[in-house]
Write a protein that holds these residues in place. Sequence first.
Motif, short mmCIF file in Angstrom:
data_model
loop_
_atom_site.label_atom_id
_atom_site.label_comp_id
_atom_site.label_asym_id
_atom_site.label_seq_id
_atom_site.Cartn_x
_atom_site.Cartn_y
_atom_site.Cartn_z
N LEU A 105 0.84 -1.19 -0.19
CA LEU A 105 -0.08 0.05 -0.22
C LEU A 105 0.92 1.40 0.16
N LEU A 106 1.99 1.18 0.69
CA LEU A 106 2.93 2.26 0.74
C LEU A 106 3.42 2.57 -0.63
N LEU A 107 3.90 1.59 -1.20
CA LEU A 107 4.59 1.62 -2.35
C LEU A 107 3.62 2.36 -3.47
N THR A 108 2.31 2.07 -3.40
CA THR A 108 1.26 2.25 -4.18
C THR A 108 0.88 3.76 -3.90
N ILE A 109 0.91 4.06 -2.76
CA ILE A 109 0.54 5.41 -2.35
C ILE A 109 1.55 6.31 -3.08
N LEU A 110 2.93 5.94 -2.91
CA LEU A 110 3.88 6.75 -3.28
C LEU A 110 3.88 6.87 -4.74
N GLY A 111 3.89 5.77 -5.55
CA GLY A 111 3.76 5.62 -7.08
C GLY A 111 2.62 6.40 -7.49
N LEU A 112 1.44 6.24 -6.98
CA LEU A 112 0.14 7.08 -7.53
C LEU A 112 0.23 8.59 -7.22
N SER A 113 0.78 8.88 -6.23
CA SER A 113 1.26 10.49 -5.89
C SER A 113 2.07 11.00 -7.11
N VAL A 114 2.97 10.22 -7.21
CA VAL A 114 4.06 10.71 -8.20
C VAL A 114 3.29 10.76 -9.74
N VAL A 115 2.61 9.66 -9.93
CA VAL A 115 1.84 9.86 -11.14
C VAL A 115 1.06 10.86 -11.42
N VAL A 116 0.04 11.15 -10.42
CA VAL A 116 -0.90 12.20 -10.44
C VAL A 116 -0.22 13.67 -10.63
N LEU A 117 0.93 13.93 -9.79
CA LEU A 117 1.38 15.11 -9.64
C LEU A 117 2.31 15.33 -11.30
N SER A 118 2.67 14.20 -11.66
CA SER A 118 3.41 14.24 -13.00
C SER A 118 2.49 14.77 -13.84
N LEU A 119 1.23 14.00 -14.00
CA LEU A 119 0.04 14.42 -15.15
C LEU A 119 -0.60 15.75 -14.98
N VAL A 120 -0.65 16.22 -13.63
CA VAL A 120 -1.14 17.44 -13.37
C VAL A 120 -0.17 18.72 -14.13
N PHE A 121 1.09 18.71 -13.80
CA PHE A 121 1.84 19.51 -14.10
C PHE A 121 2.40 19.34 -15.74
N LEU A 122 2.46 18.04 -16.17
CA LEU A 122 2.70 18.05 -17.54
C LEU A 122 1.50 18.35 -18.53
N LEU A 123 0.17 17.93 -18.08
CA LEU A 123 -1.20 18.31 -19.09
C LEU A 123 -1.66 19.60 -18.42
N LYS A 124 -1.12 20.10 -17.41
CA LYS A 124 -1.79 21.29 -16.87
C LYS A 124 -3.46 21.29 -16.74
N LEU A 137 -7.68 7.54 0.09
CA LEU A 137 -8.38 6.47 0.55
C LEU A 137 -7.34 5.16 0.75
N LEU A 138 -6.32 5.12 -0.09
CA LEU A 138 -5.54 4.25 0.27
C LEU A 138 -4.53 4.38 1.37
N PHE A 139 -4.16 5.44 1.59
CA PHE A 139 -3.46 5.95 3.01
C PHE A 139 -4.35 5.63 4.25
N LEU A 140 -5.80 5.72 4.32
CA LEU A 140 -6.69 5.52 5.26
C LEU A 140 -6.74 4.11 5.56
N ILE A 141 -6.50 3.16 4.40
CA ILE A 141 -6.60 1.71 4.62
C ILE A 141 -5.31 1.28 5.06
N ARG A 142 -4.14 1.84 4.56
CA ARG A 142 -3.02 1.63 5.06
C ARG A 142 -2.73 1.82 6.61
N ASP A 143 -3.36 2.99 7.28
CA ASP A 143 -3.48 3.28 8.48
C ASP A 143 -4.14 2.29 9.29
N PHE A 144 -5.19 1.96 8.71
CA PHE A 144 -6.08 0.68 9.40
C PHE A 144 -4.94 -0.31 9.59
#
Length: 255
Positions: A105-124, A137-144
């Motif tokens: 879950l931690l790796l997924t959270i980090l990877g998804l965050s990087v992808v979202v940020l990259s798309l936001v800045f690349l595609l504006k 949602l994934l963060f809350l699942i991991r916290d649980f």
Amino acid sequence: MGTFYNNAVCDIYIGKSAGKKLMEEIRSAKRNVKIISPYLSPFLIKELIFLHSKGIGISLITTDGIEDFYGNYDRNIDKLIIQNKHIDEEAKASRDNLIALSRTLLLTILGLSVVVLSLVFLLKEWRLFYGFVLVILLFLIRDFTVKKIKNKRIYNYTYRQLFPFKVFVSPDKKSFNRTFIHSKIYIIDNEIVYLGSLNFTGNGVKENHETRIRTTDHNAVGKIVEEVDHLFFNSNLDERNIQFWGRQLYPEPIN
């Protein structure tokens, strides 16, 4: 409980250092040492632990007023209670799976965050920030999952005695006992018996003015051994529970 024996042949000593000869004979024991003393001192418990390590059989009867902080601040009975840790293999396997899930879950959270940020800045395209809803949602699942890992019990504990001993509850401890074990009896190799006023404490064996009776009278020794064994095995007096006491003395991490 109770013993009477008449005309025993014995030696009598009254005064200070009443425990000098007693300690010499305890240290020279060949087979076993049996002691009844309501109070104990830490350094004398160490003497018994040393004898036990040499293969001498030790049995001890004391009370829950045992602590005598003579010369230091060590506790003594603690050293006679051994903690055993047991692993629940099924619970451990479940916890290991949770740890693996948490890492994924931690790796997924980090990877998804990087992808979202990259798309936001690349595609504006700022609406892509909604992708962080999934991240949250994934963060809350991991916290649980992490909380479940912390609360997952994989260790259980039991306690055993280093050598056989009884700690009887004093009458003033809200016990059904009405008998306080106040005797001071020392038996070496079932051949020598000391009776008297001295406790198995530093003050008792060294400093106090004490009374000490020593006998090797075969019949008297036999009677005393019988009484001590009865007290140890068949007294039915209320005693401290070793499992409960161990839990008070030792930390018990659950995982």
